[in-house]
Design an enzyme around this catalytic site. Sequence first.
Site, short mmCIF file in Angstrom:
data_model
loop_
_atom_site.label_atom_id
_atom_site.label_comp_id
_atom_site.label_asym_id
_atom_site.label_seq_id
_atom_site.Cartn_x
_atom_site.Cartn_y
_atom_site.Cartn_z
CE LYS A 76 -4.25 -2.02 1.51
NZ LYS A 76 -5.06 -2.19 2.71
NE ARG B 73 -7.53 -8.32 0.74
CZ ARG B 73 -6.77 -7.48 -0.32
NH1 ARG B 73 -5.90 -6.72 -0.20
NH2 ARG B 73 -7.71 -7.67 -1.56
C1 PT1 Z 1 -7.76 -4.50 3.58
C2 PT1 Z 1 -8.31 -4.52 2.08
C3 PT1 Z 1 -9.21 -5.27 1.58
N1 PT1 Z 1 -7.59 -3.94 1.13
C4 PT1 Z 1 -9.61 -6.29 3.69
N2 PT1 Z 1 -9.96 -6.26 2.30
C5 PT1 Z 1 -7.67 -3.70 -0.17
N3 PT1 Z 1 -10.35 -6.85 4.65
C6 PT1 Z 1 -8.84 -4.77 -0.54
C7 PT1 Z 1 -2.78 2.07 -1.09
O1 PT1 Z 1 -2.98 3.08 -0.14
O2 PT1 Z 1 -6.78 -3.78 3.90
N4 PT1 Z 1 -8.73 -5.44 4.35
N5 PT1 Z 1 -9.50 -5.41 0.23
C8 PT1 Z 1 -6.91 -2.98 -1.21
N6 PT1 Z 1 -7.26 -1.81 -0.70
C9 PT1 Z 1 -6.09 -0.61 -0.81
C10 PT1 Z 1 -6.38 0.39 -0.27
C11 PT1 Z 1 -5.15 -0.85 -1.75
C12 PT1 Z 1 -5.33 1.39 -0.12
C13 PT1 Z 1 -4.16 0.20 -2.10
C14 PT1 Z 1 -4.16 1.34 -1.22
O3 PT1 Z 1 -2.34 2.05 -1.78
#
Ligand code: PT1
Length: 283
Positions: free
Chosen positions: A227, A262
């Site tokens: 992230k 994850r």
């Molecule tokens: C998470 C999650 C998810 N993250 C759960 N499910 C994502 N339970 C998708 C960035 O800042 O943390 N928990 N499902 C993906 N979401 C992101 C959010 C991807 C922020 C990238 C960023 O780069």
Amino acid sequence: MSNLKSRPFSFGRHTLDLNQTQVMGILNVTPDSFSDGGRHNEFDAALYHAESMIKAGATLIDVGGESTRPGAVAVSEQEELDRVIPVVDALVRELDGLVSVDTSSAVVIREAAKAGASLINDVRALEKEGALEAAAASGLPVCLMHMQGQPQTMQSAPCYVDLLREVTDYLQKRVDACLGAGIQRDQIILDPGYGFGKSVEHNCSLIKHLKDIHALGYPLLTGTSRKSMLGAITGKDIPAERVMASVASALICAQQGAWVLRVHDVEETIDALKVYQAVQGAE
Ligand code: PT1
């Protein structure tokens, strides 16, 4: 010695040990997640990638058809169904691991449950119309995540008066909604939602104080993998260059009590966990 006893978390026919950190491999089936190839190639590539993550030691595969990263655009329910359900169906039949579905949609929850999914992972904590009822009717465990705002705009100006309290209060409120809808207490997993309406400082604080969220009494899932917070900390602009930062953050989360990690990089994360566990098991 009591923490060495196995404590099962039940996913229908399967169980996973709550005293063993679990690795969940990320399987994006969004169009932007494969650089080339037609639909058929994408499908085969998804199955192959899931299989390699299971071989590397993942016990769960999280299948997502809606990108929820900052700025991502929403997809139609039909598009999400078309992307996710065939993959869930194939994985359930062919894979030696549990299939989680990353969705907020009631229809996708119902169809994924029919196809044999083992976990509903919802970044919107079952707040969308009909999702809570669909999850309860499925009988499946759920992962409830905290998010401030919506993916399109959540990173524009994240703001909290009392971060930890707002996150824990929200998660408790969604737990109460689940219990009220008939979801069992032992079928709930919580997630602070790293990167979802949070500054780098907010994310770091929520890792540092993860034990306070654990104090709500539910197993925790954390997702920090590749992230942008890790990009901000390390200066690495490209997500694929954030592997070591991702492993470091996952290991800290595990030490702070996370049960499920994850991640994109399953093998690397498992190596780090093995070192942690070897040290934990020493005299
Ligand atoms: C998470 C999650 C998810 N993250 C759960 N499910 C994502 N339970 C998708 C960035 O800042 O943390 N928990 N499902 C993906 N979401 C992101 C959010 C991807 C922020 C990238 C960023 O780069």
